[in-house]
Design a protein around this motif. Structure first.
Motif, PDB file in Angstrom:
ATOM      1  N   TYR A 316       0.830  -1.206   0.000  1.00  0.00           N
ATOM      2  CA  TYR A 316       0.000   0.000   0.000  1.00  0.00           C
ATOM      3  C   TYR A 316       0.862   1.252   0.000  1.00  0.00           C
ATOM      4  CZ  TYR A 316      -3.094   3.698   1.601  1.00  0.00           C
ATOM      5  OH  TYR A 316      -3.768   4.883   1.709  1.00  0.00           O
ATOM      6  N   TYR A 317       1.843   1.321   0.911  1.00  0.00           N
ATOM      7  CA  TYR A 317       2.663   2.528   1.012  1.00  0.00           C
ATOM      8  C   TYR A 317       3.481   2.763  -0.257  1.00  0.00           C
ATOM      9  CZ  TYR A 317       1.487   2.614   5.992  1.00  0.00           C
ATOM     10  OH  TYR A 317       0.806   2.679   7.178  1.00  0.00           O
ATOM     11  N   SER A 318       4.006   1.696  -0.850  1.00  0.00           N
ATOM     12  CA  SER A 318       4.774   1.869  -2.082  1.00  0.00           C
ATOM     13  C   SER A 318       3.863   2.248  -3.242  1.00  0.00           C
ATOM     14  CB  SER A 318       5.563   0.592  -2.406  1.00  0.00           C
ATOM     15  OG  SER A 318       4.711  -0.529  -2.461  1.00  0.00           O
ATOM     16  N   ASP A 319       2.675   1.654  -3.292  1.00  0.00           N
ATOM     17  CA  ASP A 319       1.717   2.015  -4.335  1.00  0.00           C
ATOM     18  C   ASP A 319       1.305   3.476  -4.227  1.00  0.00           C
ATOM     19  OD1 ASP A 319      -0.288   1.587  -6.429  1.00  0.00           O
ATOM     20  OD2 ASP A 319      -1.747   1.703  -4.806  1.00  0.00           O
ATOM     21  N   ARG A 320       1.191   3.985  -3.016  1.00  0.00           N
ATOM     22  CA  ARG A 320       0.798   5.381  -2.821  1.00  0.00           C
ATOM     23  C   ARG A 320       1.814   6.333  -3.435  1.00  0.00           C
ATOM     24  NH1 ARG A 320      -3.631   6.749  -2.947  1.00  0.00           N
ATOM     25  NH2 ARG A 320      -3.106   8.712  -1.966  1.00  0.00           N
ATOM     26  N   LEU A 321       3.087   6.004  -3.334  1.00  0.00           N
ATOM     27  CA  LEU A 321       4.108   6.876  -3.924  1.00  0.00           C
ATOM     28  C   LEU A 321       4.072   6.821  -5.448  1.00  0.00           C
ATOM     29  CD1 LEU A 321       7.189   6.443  -1.543  1.00  0.00           C
ATOM     30  CD2 LEU A 321       5.759   8.456  -1.878  1.00  0.00           C
ATOM     31  N   VAL A 322       3.782   5.649  -6.007  1.00  0.00           N
ATOM     32  CA  VAL A 322       3.646   5.558  -7.463  1.00  0.00           C
ATOM     33  C   VAL A 322       2.393   6.298  -7.922  1.00  0.00           C
ATOM     34  CG1 VAL A 322       3.304   3.959  -9.391  1.00  0.00           C
ATOM     35  CG2 VAL A 322       4.942   3.410  -7.594  1.00  0.00           C
ATOM     36  N   GLU A 323       1.355   6.275  -7.094  1.00  0.00           N
ATOM     37  CA  GLU A 323       0.108   6.953  -7.450  1.00  0.00           C
ATOM     38  C   GLU A 323       0.270   8.465  -7.536  1.00  0.00           C
ATOM     39  OE1 GLU A 323      -3.066   6.167  -8.158  1.00  0.00           O
ATOM     40  OE2 GLU A 323      -2.738   4.012  -8.228  1.00  0.00           O
ATOM     41  N   LEU A 324       1.277   9.021  -6.878  1.00  0.00           N
ATOM     42  CA  LEU A 324       1.455  10.476  -6.920  1.00  0.00           C
ATOM     43  C   LEU A 324       1.731  10.965  -8.335  1.00  0.00           C
ATOM     44  CD1 LEU A 324       1.696  13.234  -5.551  1.00  0.00           C
ATOM     45  CD2 LEU A 324       4.080  12.680  -5.012  1.00  0.00           C
ATOM     46  N   PRO A 325       2.812  10.518  -8.998  1.00  0.00           N
ATOM     47  CA  PRO A 325       3.006  10.968 -10.387  1.00  0.00           C
ATOM     48  C   PRO A 325       1.953  10.414 -11.337  1.00  0.00           C
ATOM     49  CG  PRO A 325       4.646   9.315  -9.815  1.00  0.00           C
ATOM     50  CD  PRO A 325       3.935   9.675  -8.541  1.00  0.00           C
ATOM     51  N   LEU A 326       1.442   9.205 -11.057  1.00  0.00           N
ATOM     52  CA  LEU A 326       0.417   8.637 -11.929  1.00  0.00           C
ATOM     53  C   LEU A 326      -0.834   9.498 -11.914  1.00  0.00           C
ATOM     54  CD1 LEU A 326      -0.674   6.402 -13.751  1.00  0.00           C
ATOM     55  CD2 LEU A 326      -1.304   5.127 -11.693  1.00  0.00           C
ATOM     56  N   GLY A 327      -1.226   9.957 -10.730  1.00  0.00           N
ATOM     57  CA  GLY A 327      -2.421  10.795 -10.635  1.00  0.00           C
ATOM     58  C   GLY A 327      -2.200  12.184 -11.183  1.00  0.00           C
ATOM     59  N   VAL A 328      -1.055  12.768 -10.835  1.00  0.00           N
ATOM     60  CA  VAL A 328      -0.790  14.154 -11.243  1.00  0.00           C
ATOM     61  C   VAL A 328      -0.625  14.254 -12.750  1.00  0.00           C
ATOM     62  CG1 VAL A 328       0.880  16.036 -11.074  1.00  0.00           C
ATOM     63  CG2 VAL A 328       0.185  14.799  -9.017  1.00  0.00           C
ATOM     64  N   SER A 403       9.110  -3.142  -3.023  1.00  0.00           N
ATOM     65  CA  SER A 403       7.919  -3.106  -3.873  1.00  0.00           C
ATOM     66  C   SER A 403       7.780  -1.770  -4.588  1.00  0.00           C
ATOM     67  CB  SER A 403       6.664  -3.404  -3.052  1.00  0.00           C
ATOM     68  OG  SER A 403       6.599  -2.613  -1.886  1.00  0.00           O
ATOM     69  N   LEU A 404       8.281  -0.683  -3.995  1.00  0.00           N
ATOM     70  CA  LEU A 404       8.224   0.618  -4.662  1.00  0.00           C
ATOM     71  C   LEU A 404       9.051   0.593  -5.945  1.00  0.00           C
ATOM     72  CD1 LEU A 404       7.573   3.591  -4.958  1.00  0.00           C
ATOM     73  CD2 LEU A 404       9.366   4.110  -3.272  1.00  0.00           C
ATOM     74  N   ARG A 405      10.245   0.036  -5.881  1.00  0.00           N
ATOM     75  CA  ARG A 405      11.088  -0.026  -7.086  1.00  0.00           C
ATOM     76  C   ARG A 405      10.436  -0.898  -8.166  1.00  0.00           C
ATOM     77  NH1 ARG A 405      15.605   0.433  -3.315  1.00  0.00           N
ATOM     78  NH2 ARG A 405      16.735   2.343  -3.880  1.00  0.00           N
ATOM     79  N   ALA A 406       9.775  -1.960  -7.734  1.00  0.00           N
ATOM     80  CA  ALA A 406       9.110  -2.829  -8.710  1.00  0.00           C
ATOM     81  C   ALA A 406       7.935  -2.101  -9.363  1.00  0.00           C
ATOM     82  CB  ALA A 406       8.638  -4.110  -8.026  1.00  0.00           C
ATOM     83  N   TYR A 407       7.126  -1.430  -8.567  1.00  0.00           N
ATOM     84  CA  TYR A 407       6.011  -0.660  -9.125  1.00  0.00           C
ATOM     85  C   TYR A 407       6.511   0.447 -10.046  1.00  0.00           C
ATOM     86  CZ  TYR A 407       2.185  -2.564  -6.225  1.00  0.00           C
ATOM     87  OH  TYR A 407       1.228  -3.373  -5.656  1.00  0.00           O
ATOM     88  N   ALA A 408       7.602   1.122  -9.640  1.00  0.00           N
ATOM     89  CA  ALA A 408       8.121   2.243 -10.426  1.00  0.00           C
ATOM     90  C   ALA A 408       8.533   1.822 -11.824  1.00  0.00           C
ATOM     91  CB  ALA A 408       9.306   2.895  -9.695  1.00  0.00           C
ATOM     92  N   LEU A 409       8.976   0.574 -11.971  1.00  0.00           N
ATOM     93  CA  LEU A 409       9.330   0.079 -13.305  1.00  0.00           C
ATOM     94  C   LEU A 409       8.149   0.169 -14.269  1.00  0.00           C
ATOM     95  CD1 LEU A 409      11.454  -3.102 -12.460  1.00  0.00           C
ATOM     96  CD2 LEU A 409      12.294  -0.944 -13.432  1.00  0.00           C
ATOM     97  N   GLY A 410       6.941   0.054 -13.733  1.00  0.00           N
ATOM     98  CA  GLY A 410       5.759   0.073 -14.584  1.00  0.00           C
ATOM     99  C   GLY A 410       5.045   1.399 -14.641  1.00  0.00           C
ATOM    100  N   LEU A 411       5.619   2.457 -14.039  1.00  0.00           N
ATOM    101  CA  LEU A 411       4.920   3.740 -13.981  1.00  0.00           C
ATOM    102  C   LEU A 411       4.571   4.270 -15.368  1.00  0.00           C
ATOM    103  CD1 LEU A 411       3.829   6.211 -12.512  1.00  0.00           C
ATOM    104  CD2 LEU A 411       6.168   7.128 -12.459  1.00  0.00           C
ATOM    105  N   VAL A 412       5.530   4.245 -16.289  1.00  0.00           N
ATOM    106  CA  VAL A 412       5.266   4.754 -17.635  1.00  0.00           C
ATOM    107  C   VAL A 412       4.154   3.941 -18.297  1.00  0.00           C
ATOM    108  CG1 VAL A 412       6.240   5.066 -19.938  1.00  0.00           C
ATOM    109  CG2 VAL A 412       7.575   5.715 -17.921  1.00  0.00           C
TER     110      VAL A 412
END
Length: 560
Positions: A316-328, A403-412
């Motif tokens: 959840y916490y790592s997903d929240r950080l990815v959600e910041l640029p994804l949402g903005v 998990s944050l680094r793993a999620y970040a790989l898929g941000l784009v």
């Protein structure tokens, strides 16, 4: 890079009808009185006025940034009060279920089906027909959601077991999840009606109001966590009450703005209305279309409940950080481009349709690539600065960083899905995205099973990221084959500009960022100051390179 700035179409209303983010309730110049006509109404039509996509995107981004910053403040509060323990795990599951359905139905299938139909009515039908559509859709949506909510409240213990089977090992934790779910599930009804209102406002180019609305959720949760926790026998129950309060507040906030436009519906269910039937027909396959990434995230939660305590919270916490640029960036681009693409399709303007998609792809890469790289380099410093307080431990930071680094790989890829899927939905094609969605979801499930054993919770995040790339790639290939996505001149130079800027930014962040173990010894202000300096410096290096190599703001101006 070439400038993409098509001329206005001949029948465009002469003035913009955009919201000013500094004045949410100010009507656009030239608007008719709310009780008389909708903005841009001409000769009995309810046609929305056009505006600049860049400006609209900046409005949504600004409001979303405010919401995301408050969302981080909310998560900091939750982390400090509840850490990654059983109470936090129970709440995250109880909130994720209605929140997942909200994204799936309200912001996913419903939004993608409703906006094109509403845009078609607004462009081609009389104002009274638009109002009849709004009345029928609002009433039908409310009836369906009320029945779903009542059923979910009754079946809460079974829903908790289905979505978090690992909690069966701890009966108290499972019971707490079910009790919270009875409070959080009505949020689906309230927020779906809020999303309906937001879709109407977005179609009329009132982007600021819906983008600001999520701020109220974060304020409600922060207020509930601080004010209600001392009064609860189970402290984390305060968060569930905060969700319910937030749903009511968000819906009430948007009602006056609909009324000012003369578009406040008088809900009356009518499933035989042609517009409602078309929306339902488009929704059925769309459920698996743009919302596949959300289904994947929910599967992560189900499997994470089977892992060590804290796994749900780390994700959840790592997903929240990815959600910041994804949402903005990503969600903002998807929000403004869907109504614009829908209008272009209704006007049969294929060239401008292709230009808009190309513009959106460039914008995603311009902002998404550096954001993803920054998350990779600064994973631990970000988590320490935001969450390492109170009940949050050093181990929690290390696990969440994986998990944050793993999620970040898929941000784009997550962002690309947000702008590519509207290319289908604007053309009222929901069959193709559902086929692609099923392929991506099956791939995600296979990758989950393959990666969960060696990488635990981080394997779940990595599987989601990889399946997102598959999803985005198949969406792009389909649009290309249909001739809808046509790359404009200048991509070669643009790619080199991005590569140089991202390389310099990554090297600068890696060189100047202290080891994350050092951050644990610092106080909150030193953490915040150092992080702000790194982010500002990295962004400065990136945009300085782009400016030096010829990228200009005017290159991203495009009329909607």
């Amino acid at each position: 890079m070439s400038t993409v700035q098509p001329d206005d179409e001949p029948n465009r209303v002469a003035h913009d009808a955009q919201d000013d983010p500094a004045s949410l309730d100010a009507p656009a110049a030239g608007d008719a009185a709310p009780s008389d006509a909708a903005p841009g109404a001409v000769a009995g039509r309810a046609t929305p006025a056009s505006g600049g996509l860049l400006r609209s995107g900046m409005v949504v981004s600004a409001m979303t940034m405010l919401s995301r910053v408050l969302g981080l403040a909310r998560d900091v509060t939750i982390a400090a009060l509840f850490g990654a323990g059983s109470g936090a795990d129970a709440f995250f599951v109880a909130f994720k279920i209605p929140n997942f359905l909200r994204r799936l139905f309200a912001e996913g299938a419903f939004n993608q089906a409703f906006v094109p139909v509403l845009s078609e009515y607004a462009s081609r039908r009389a104002r009274e027909e638009v109002r009849e559509l709004l009345d029928a859709v609002a009433g039908s949506l409310a009836v369906v959601l009320a029945l779903m909510t009542a059923l979910a409240i009754v079946l809460a213990p079974w829903l908790a077991l289905i979505f978090a089977p690992g909690f069966a090992r701890d009966p108290d934790k499972l019971a707490l999840t079910a009790e919270m779910l009875r409070l959080t599930f009505p949020y689906l009804l309230l927020i779906s009606l809020t999303a309906f209102s937001g879709s109407v406002l977005n179609t009329w180019n009132r982007f600021a109001v819906p983008a600001f609305t999520p701020v109220l959720l974060n304020l409600a949760l922060i207020g509930a966590a601080v004010a209600l926790t001392p009064w609860m026998s189970v402290p984390s129950m305060a968060l569930a009450w905060g969700v319910l309060i937030a749903g009511a507040a968000q819906l009430a906030f948007q009602v006056p703005f609909l009324a000012r436009l003369g578009l406040l519906p008088r809900p009356w269910p009518n499933f035989r209305h042609p517009g409602v039937r078309r929306i339902l027909w488009l929704m059925a396959p769309a459920l698996f279309g743009v919302s596949v990434s959300q289904i994947n995230l929910l599967l992560d939660t189900v499997l994470a409940s089977l892992l060590a305590d804290g796994s749900v919270s780390w994700l959840y916490y790592s997903d929240r950080l990815v959600e910041l640029p994804l949402g903005v960036f990503g969600v903002a681009l998807g929000t403004v481009i869907l109504p614009a693409l829908s209008r272009r399709h209704a006007e049969r303007s294929a060239e401008h349709f292709a230009q808009m998609l190309d513009w959106a792809l460039r914008a995603v890469l311009l902002l998404g690539l550096p954001a993803a790289l920054a998350l990779e380099v600064l994973a631990e410093p970000l988590l320490v600065s935001l969450f390492h307080y109170g009940a949050m431990t050093d181990r929690d930071i290390a696990m969440a960083a994986m998990s944050l680094r793993a999620y970040a790989l898929g941000l784009v890829a997550f962002m690309l899905i947000k702008v590519l899927a509207p290319g289908y939905f604007a053309r009222q094609d929901t069959a193709t995205p559902v086929k692609i969605g099923v392929v991506a979801m099956i791939a995600n499930m296979i990758l989950n099973l393959a990666l969960i054993l060696p990488l635990a919770h981080a394997g779940l995040a990595l599987a989601t990221a990889l399946s997102a790339f598959l999803n985005a790639g198949l969406l792009a290939r389909g649009l290309r084959r249909r001739g809808v996505l046509a790359f404009q001149p200048g991509w070669g130079r643009f790619a080199l500009q991005l590569l140089g800027g991202c390389t310099l930014m990554t090297l600068a962040l890696w060189w100047f960022a202290p080891d994350w173990q050092v951050w644990l010894e610092w106080g909150v202000w030193r953490r915040a100051g150092t992080l702000a300096a790194l982010v500002t410096g990295g962004a400065g290096v990136y945009f300085a390179w782009l400016a030096a190599t010829g990228v200009r703001v005017r290159h991203f101006k495009l009329r909607s």
